[in-house]
Design an enzyme around this catalytic site. Structure first.
Site, PDB file in Angstrom:
ATOM      1  N   ARG A  59       0.853  -1.179   0.000  1.00  0.00           N
ATOM      2  CA  ARG A  59       0.000   0.000   0.000  1.00  0.00           C
ATOM      3  C   ARG A  59       0.899   1.243   0.000  1.00  0.00           C
ATOM      4  NH1 ARG A  59      -2.064  -3.601   3.899  1.00  0.00           N
ATOM      5  NH2 ARG A  59      -4.165  -4.387   3.441  1.00  0.00           N
ATOM      6  N   LYS A  95     -10.201  -1.320  12.828  1.00  0.00           N
ATOM      7  CA  LYS A  95     -10.673  -0.208  13.642  1.00  0.00           C
ATOM      8  C   LYS A  95     -10.328  -0.444  15.112  1.00  0.00           C
ATOM      9  CE  LYS A  95     -14.781   2.616  14.515  1.00  0.00           C
ATOM     10  NZ  LYS A  95     -16.236   2.791  14.213  1.00  0.00           N
ATOM     11  N   HIS A 168      -2.402   2.588  -5.869  1.00  0.00           N
ATOM     12  CA  HIS A 168      -2.938   1.318  -5.377  1.00  0.00           C
ATOM     13  C   HIS A 168      -3.085   0.290  -6.504  1.00  0.00           C
ATOM     14  CE1 HIS A 168      -4.496  -0.509  -1.711  1.00  0.00           C
ATOM     15  NE2 HIS A 168      -5.383  -1.135  -2.449  1.00  0.00           N
ATOM     16  N   ARG A 171      -0.415  -2.334  -6.454  1.00  0.00           N
ATOM     17  CA  ARG A 171      -0.684  -3.447  -5.528  1.00  0.00           C
ATOM     18  C   ARG A 171      -1.677  -4.429  -6.143  1.00  0.00           C
ATOM     19  NH1 ARG A 171      -1.000  -5.090   0.042  1.00  0.00           N
ATOM     20  NH2 ARG A 171      -3.139  -5.467   0.763  1.00  0.00           N
ATOM     21  N   HIS A 194      -4.023 -10.153   3.634  1.00  0.00           N
ATOM     22  CA  HIS A 194      -5.466 -10.371   3.721  1.00  0.00           C
ATOM     23  C   HIS A 194      -5.758 -11.558   4.628  1.00  0.00           C
ATOM     24  CE1 HIS A 194      -6.994  -7.432   0.966  1.00  0.00           C
ATOM     25  NE2 HIS A 194      -6.218  -7.826  -0.006  1.00  0.00           N
ATOM     26  N   TYR A 203     -10.197  -8.588  -4.981  1.00  0.00           N
ATOM     27  CA  TYR A 203      -9.029  -7.767  -5.252  1.00  0.00           C
ATOM     28  C   TYR A 203      -8.364  -8.116  -6.566  1.00  0.00           C
ATOM     29  CZ  TYR A 203      -5.498  -4.821  -2.945  1.00  0.00           C
ATOM     30  OH  TYR A 203      -4.683  -3.800  -2.555  1.00  0.00           O
TER      31      TYR A 203
END
Length: 226
Positions: A59, A95, A168, A171, A194, A203
């Site tokens: 990233r 989070k 991105h 990636r 992941h 993805y």
């Protein structure tokens, strides 16, 4: 959904687009050197940076926060020397949790050669030997994600490539191209950090040629006995 960070508009590069982009980045170094411009070191840094984003499936923020010491040896890939593995210390966090770390194994010899040349021959010419950052500015600061965006967009637009391509996308291309090359999906999943295979599937945007070949191989046994 927590693990999926892909922007559906940030599509991967085709292999031809990727080669065009990386060649253009290299050309900017040569032009700056020939013109004896001040920005030659920065151009070399950025050309290497884009190769590292693609070569290790990173990233943008992960890339910005890399330090020189984050590369290490992989006993199973001695040919890469001290660049056999990359310790990503600032992976995307869930989070309320700290950044996730992961080790990414080096798999592309040309990318290893590029970063080794940069670390050993170009990074020292910036000065600031006590600064840990892999990507350093000419004023001695760490290169920030916004600057990565700016250089990427300048190169992309100069080549007339679609604005769907973002940093991105490099990636995304790493995942897609390794998938097309037959690399084990579980390995790719671990490389990019992941947690579940379903997010990796979203993805990945394999090419039409790959899908046609894959379907042909998958269906061939069924039709062989028909």
């Amino acid at each position: 959904m927590q693990d999926y960070e892909g922007d559906p508009e940030a599509r991967p590069f085709t292999r031809e687009e990727l080669q065009l982009f990386l060649d253009y980045a290299d050309d900017q170094v040569e032009r700056a050197v020939r013109a004896k411009r001040k920005g030659a070191l920065a151009a070399y840094r950025d050309a290497t940076l884009f190769k590292v984003i693609y070569g290790w499936g990173l990233r943008r923020t992960e890339t910005s926060k890399l330090d020189v010491v984050d590369f290490g040896r992989n006993p199973q890939a001695r040919q890469f020397g001290r660049y056999g593995t990359l310790n990503v210390r600032y992976g995307k966090a869930k989070k309320g949790q700290p950044p996730r770390r992961r080790n990414v194994l080096s798999v592309m010899d040309w990318a290893v050669e590029a970063v080794a040349d940069y670390v050993e021959n170009v990074r020292p010419r910036f000065g600031f030997p006590d600064h840990p950052a892999l990507w350093i500015t000419e004023r001695g600061g760490r290169l920030q994600p916004g600057s990565i965006n700016d250089r990427f967009e300048a190169y992309r637009d100069a080549l007339g490539l679609t604005k769907e391509l973002t940093p991105h996308s490099l990636r995304h291309s790493y995942v897609t191209h390794l998938t097309e090359d037959g690399v084990d999906r579980r390995f790719i999943q671990q490389q990019v950090g992941h947690e579940c295979d379903s997010s990796l599937a979203i993805y990945t945007h394999v090419s039409d040629d790959f899908m046609n070949t894959f379907l042909h191989k998958a269906l061939a046994p069924a039709f062989a006995g028909a």
